[in-house]
Design a protein around this motif. Structure first.
Motif, PDB file in Angstrom:
ATOM      1  N   VAL A 175       2.296  10.807 -10.956  1.00 20.53           N
ATOM      2  CA  VAL A 175       1.713  12.145 -11.060  1.00 20.53           C
ATOM      3  C   VAL A 175       2.795  13.182 -11.331  1.00 20.53           C
ATOM      4  O   VAL A 175       2.547  14.185 -12.013  1.00 20.53           O
ATOM      5  CB  VAL A 175       0.918  12.484  -9.768  1.00 20.53           C
ATOM      6  N   ASN A 176       3.985  12.938 -10.845  1.00 16.64           N
ATOM      7  CA  ASN A 176       5.089  13.878 -11.045  1.00 16.64           C
ATOM      8  C   ASN A 176       5.910  13.571 -12.294  1.00 16.64           C
ATOM      9  O   ASN A 176       7.048  14.009 -12.411  1.00 16.64           O
ATOM     10  CB  ASN A 176       5.981  13.921  -9.807  1.00 16.64           C
ATOM     11  N   GLY A 177       5.362  12.792 -13.206  1.00 15.67           N
ATOM     12  CA  GLY A 177       5.986  12.611 -14.513  1.00 15.67           C
ATOM     13  C   GLY A 177       6.981  11.471 -14.624  1.00 15.67           C
ATOM     14  O   GLY A 177       7.701  11.379 -15.611  1.00 15.67           O
ATOM     15  N   VAL A 178       7.051  10.607 -13.647  1.00 12.06           N
ATOM     16  CA  VAL A 178       7.956   9.457 -13.726  1.00 12.06           C
ATOM     17  C   VAL A 178       7.121   8.250 -14.144  1.00 12.06           C
ATOM     18  O   VAL A 178       6.366   7.710 -13.330  1.00 12.06           O
ATOM     19  CB  VAL A 178       8.662   9.193 -12.375  1.00 12.06           C
ATOM     20  N   PRO A 179       7.219   7.826 -15.410  1.00  9.67           N
ATOM     21  CA  PRO A 179       6.349   6.753 -15.887  1.00  9.67           C
ATOM     22  C   PRO A 179       6.536   5.421 -15.159  1.00  9.67           C
ATOM     23  O   PRO A 179       5.600   4.620 -15.084  1.00  9.67           O
ATOM     24  CB  PRO A 179       6.698   6.612 -17.372  1.00  9.67           C
ATOM     25  N   GLU A 180       7.706   5.167 -14.612  1.00 13.13           N
ATOM     26  CA  GLU A 180       7.933   3.923 -13.881  1.00 13.13           C
ATOM     27  C   GLU A 180       7.048   3.830 -12.648  1.00 13.13           C
ATOM     28  O   GLU A 180       6.779   2.738 -12.148  1.00 13.13           O
ATOM     29  CB  GLU A 180       9.406   3.789 -13.464  1.00 13.13           C
ATOM     30  N   GLY A 181       6.592   4.977 -12.150  1.00 17.26           N
ATOM     31  CA  GLY A 181       5.713   4.983 -10.985  1.00 17.26           C
ATOM     32  C   GLY A 181       4.418   4.243 -11.252  1.00 17.26           C
ATOM     33  O   GLY A 181       3.908   3.540 -10.382  1.00 17.26           O
ATOM     34  N   TRP A 182       3.889   4.386 -12.467  1.00 16.19           N
ATOM     35  CA  TRP A 182       2.640   3.701 -12.817  1.00 16.19           C
ATOM     36  C   TRP A 182       2.851   2.195 -12.922  1.00 16.19           C
ATOM     37  O   TRP A 182       1.983   1.416 -12.525  1.00 16.19           O
ATOM     38  CB  TRP A 182       2.046   4.256 -14.103  1.00 16.19           C
ATOM     39  N   MET A 183       4.009   1.788 -13.433  1.00 15.97           N
ATOM     40  CA  MET A 183       4.308   0.362 -13.504  1.00 15.97           C
ATOM     41  C   MET A 183       4.456  -0.218 -12.091  1.00 15.97           C
ATOM     42  O   MET A 183       3.942  -1.296 -11.792  1.00 15.97           O
ATOM     43  CB  MET A 183       5.587   0.111 -14.321  1.00 15.97           C
ATOM     44  N   ASP A 184       5.142   0.536 -11.237  1.00 19.78           N
ATOM     45  CA  ASP A 184       5.273   0.104  -9.841  1.00 19.78           C
ATOM     46  C   ASP A 184       3.903  -0.021  -9.183  1.00 19.78           C
ATOM     47  O   ASP A 184       3.656  -0.970  -8.434  1.00 19.78           O
ATOM     48  CB  ASP A 184       6.139   1.082  -9.052  1.00 19.78           C
ATOM     49  N   LEU A 185       3.019   0.934  -9.467  1.00 22.24           N
ATOM     50  CA  LEU A 185       1.673   0.888  -8.903  1.00 22.24           C
ATOM     51  C   LEU A 185       0.929  -0.372  -9.345  1.00 22.24           C
ATOM     52  O   LEU A 185       0.275  -1.030  -8.531  1.00 22.24           O
ATOM     53  CB  LEU A 185       0.879   2.140  -9.312  1.00 22.24           C
ATOM     54  N   ALA A 186       1.050  -0.716 -10.619  1.00 15.56           N
ATOM     55  CA  ALA A 186       0.374  -1.914 -11.131  1.00 15.56           C
ATOM     56  C   ALA A 186       0.870  -3.165 -10.410  1.00 15.56           C
ATOM     57  O   ALA A 186       0.070  -4.021  -9.994  1.00 15.56           O
ATOM     58  CB  ALA A 186       0.588  -2.041 -12.635  1.00 15.56           C
ATOM     59  N   ILE A 187       2.177  -3.265 -10.227  1.00 18.59           N
ATOM     60  CA  ILE A 187       2.753  -4.419  -9.518  1.00 18.59           C
ATOM     61  C   ILE A 187       2.284  -4.434  -8.063  1.00 18.59           C
ATOM     62  O   ILE A 187       1.925  -5.483  -7.529  1.00 18.59           O
ATOM     63  CB  ILE A 187       4.294  -4.398  -9.613  1.00 18.59           C
ATOM     64  N   ASP A 188       2.251  -3.256  -7.446  1.00 22.58           N
ATOM     65  CA  ASP A 188       1.818  -3.181  -6.051  1.00 22.58           C
ATOM     66  C   ASP A 188       0.349  -3.557  -5.896  1.00 22.58           C
ATOM     67  O   ASP A 188      -0.027  -4.202  -4.916  1.00 22.58           O
ATOM     68  CB  ASP A 188       2.088  -1.788  -5.476  1.00 22.58           C
ATOM     69  N   ILE A 189      -0.493  -3.182  -6.847  1.00 26.00           N
ATOM     70  CA  ILE A 189      -1.905  -3.567  -6.784  1.00 26.00           C
ATOM     71  C   ILE A 189      -2.031  -5.086  -6.832  1.00 26.00           C
ATOM     72  O   ILE A 189      -2.806  -5.688  -6.069  1.00 26.00           O
ATOM     73  CB  ILE A 189      -2.711  -2.892  -7.908  1.00 26.00           C
ATOM     74  N   ILE A 190      -1.254  -5.713  -7.703  1.00 24.24           N
ATOM     75  CA  ILE A 190      -1.281  -7.181  -7.786  1.00 24.24           C
ATOM     76  C   ILE A 190      -0.837  -7.791  -6.459  1.00 24.24           C
ATOM     77  O   ILE A 190      -1.466  -8.724  -5.949  1.00 24.24           O
ATOM     78  CB  ILE A 190      -0.398  -7.676  -8.956  1.00 24.24           C
ATOM     79  N   ILE A 203       0.847  -1.195   0.000  1.00 22.57           N
ATOM     80  CA  ILE A 203       0.000   0.000   0.000  1.00 22.57           C
ATOM     81  C   ILE A 203       0.883   1.245   0.000  1.00 22.57           C
ATOM     82  O   ILE A 203       0.657   2.183  -0.760  1.00 22.57           O
ATOM     83  CB  ILE A 203      -0.972  -0.006   1.205  1.00 22.57           C
ATOM     84  N   GLY A 204       1.908   1.236   0.851  1.00 19.80           N
ATOM     85  CA  GLY A 204       2.846   2.366   0.883  1.00 19.80           C
ATOM     86  C   GLY A 204       3.591   2.538  -0.422  1.00 19.80           C
ATOM     87  O   GLY A 204       3.726   3.667  -0.933  1.00 19.80           O
ATOM     88  N   GLU A 205       4.069   1.426  -0.986  1.00 19.69           N
ATOM     89  CA  GLU A 205       4.759   1.501  -2.271  1.00 19.69           C
ATOM     90  C   GLU A 205       3.820   1.955  -3.379  1.00 19.69           C
ATOM     91  O   GLU A 205       4.233   2.689  -4.286  1.00 19.69           O
ATOM     92  CB  GLU A 205       5.352   0.129  -2.642  1.00 19.69           C
ATOM     93  N   GLY A 206       2.574   1.517  -3.332  1.00 26.32           N
ATOM     94  CA  GLY A 206       1.594   1.938  -4.330  1.00 26.32           C
ATOM     95  C   GLY A 206       1.343   3.436  -4.258  1.00 26.32           C
ATOM     96  O   GLY A 206       1.252   4.116  -5.290  1.00 26.32           O
ATOM     97  N   ALA A 207       1.245   3.967  -3.043  1.00 25.70           N
ATOM     98  CA  ALA A 207       1.073   5.413  -2.868  1.00 25.70           C
ATOM     99  C   ALA A 207       2.273   6.160  -3.433  1.00 25.70           C
ATOM    100  O   ALA A 207       2.126   7.194  -4.105  1.00 25.70           O
ATOM    101  CB  ALA A 207       0.869   5.744  -1.393  1.00 25.70           C
ATOM    102  N   TYR A 208       3.468   5.638  -3.201  1.00 20.64           N
ATOM    103  CA  TYR A 208       4.672   6.263  -3.752  1.00 20.64           C
ATOM    104  C   TYR A 208       4.682   6.164  -5.280  1.00 20.64           C
ATOM    105  O   TYR A 208       5.097   7.088  -5.963  1.00 20.64           O
ATOM    106  CB  TYR A 208       5.925   5.624  -3.153  1.00 20.64           C
ATOM    107  N   GLY A 209       4.202   5.051  -5.825  1.00 20.90           N
ATOM    108  CA  GLY A 209       4.090   4.902  -7.272  1.00 20.90           C
ATOM    109  C   GLY A 209       3.157   5.941  -7.865  1.00 20.90           C
ATOM    110  O   GLY A 209       3.427   6.510  -8.929  1.00 20.90           O
ATOM    111  N   ILE A 210       2.040   6.198  -7.175  1.00 21.17           N
ATOM    112  CA  ILE A 210       1.117   7.252  -7.632  1.00 21.17           C
ATOM    113  C   ILE A 210       1.818   8.603  -7.602  1.00 21.17           C
ATOM    114  O   ILE A 210       1.719   9.390  -8.550  1.00 21.17           O
ATOM    115  CB  ILE A 210      -0.158   7.272  -6.759  1.00 21.17           C
ATOM    116  N   TYR A 211       2.529   8.869  -6.509  1.00 14.73           N
ATOM    117  CA  TYR A 211       3.277  10.128  -6.392  1.00 14.73           C
ATOM    118  C   TYR A 211       4.257  10.299  -7.548  1.00 14.73           C
ATOM    119  O   TYR A 211       4.322  11.358  -8.169  1.00 14.73           O
ATOM    120  CB  TYR A 211       4.007  10.173  -5.044  1.00 14.73           C
ATOM    121  N   LEU A 212       5.009   9.238  -7.848  1.00 12.49           N
ATOM    122  CA  LEU A 212       5.964   9.308  -8.958  1.00 12.49           C
ATOM    123  C   LEU A 212       5.253   9.509 -10.289  1.00 12.49           C
ATOM    124  O   LEU A 212       5.670  10.334 -11.110  1.00 12.49           O
ATOM    125  CB  LEU A 212       6.816   8.040  -9.005  1.00 12.49           C
TER     126      LEU A 212
END
Length: 142
Positions: free
Chosen positions: A45-60, A34-43
């Motif tokens: 939103v701030n233009g780091v595309p890897e953040g969205w990939m991290d979020l997807a993995i964290d959701i899984i 959950i914490g990593e997913g929140a950080y992925g969203i933060y990344l």
């Protein structure tokens, strides 16, 4: 002792039963992702595309953590095994990413952090696998 039981522990951290240890591991994994997913969203939103990939993995992994919690609650071996496999794949990916960090960047610290987290996760996998084996006997081949 069969080959399937070579890496089995009797408890978690020497003071918890396998069931309690597995539940603690599930909750810790849930909170971590959950914490990593929140950080992925933060990344993201701030233009780091890897953040969205991290979020997807964290959701899984959040989903698999919930599956493990339910598996412990219902003593369902198959749900614990599903978490073991998902986590093993996650550890393998972390190790690959750590190696890539070392090869392509100067971020040795990030690679070391990934390797330490992978080592902790391997211990968690061993505990959860041991719990799954304890539910229905030694014939588990996870």
């Amino acid at each position: 002792m069969t080959a399937n039981n070579l890496v089995v522990v009797p408890g978690c951290c020497c003071c918890f039963s396998l069931r309690v240890g597995t539940l603690i591991i599930a909750i810790l994994n849930l909170l971590f992702h959950i914490g990593e997913g929140a950080y992925g969203i933060y990344l993201g939103v701030n233009g780091v595309p890897e953040g969205w990939m991290d979020l997807a993995i964290d959701i899984i992994m959040i989903i698999f953590s919930i599956i493990l919690i339910h598996g412990v609650r219902t003593e369902n071996r198959n749900l614990a095994v599903a978490w073991v496999w998902a986590s093993a794949i996650g550890v393998a990916l972390s190790i690959i990413v750590g190696i890539l960090y070392i090869i392509f960047t100067n971020s040795v610290i990030a690679a070391i952090i990934l390797f330490v987290l992978a080592a902790v996760q391997i211990y968690f996998i061993i505990v959860v696998r041991s719990y799954a084996i304890s539910l229905e006997g030694p014939e588990l081949a996870a």
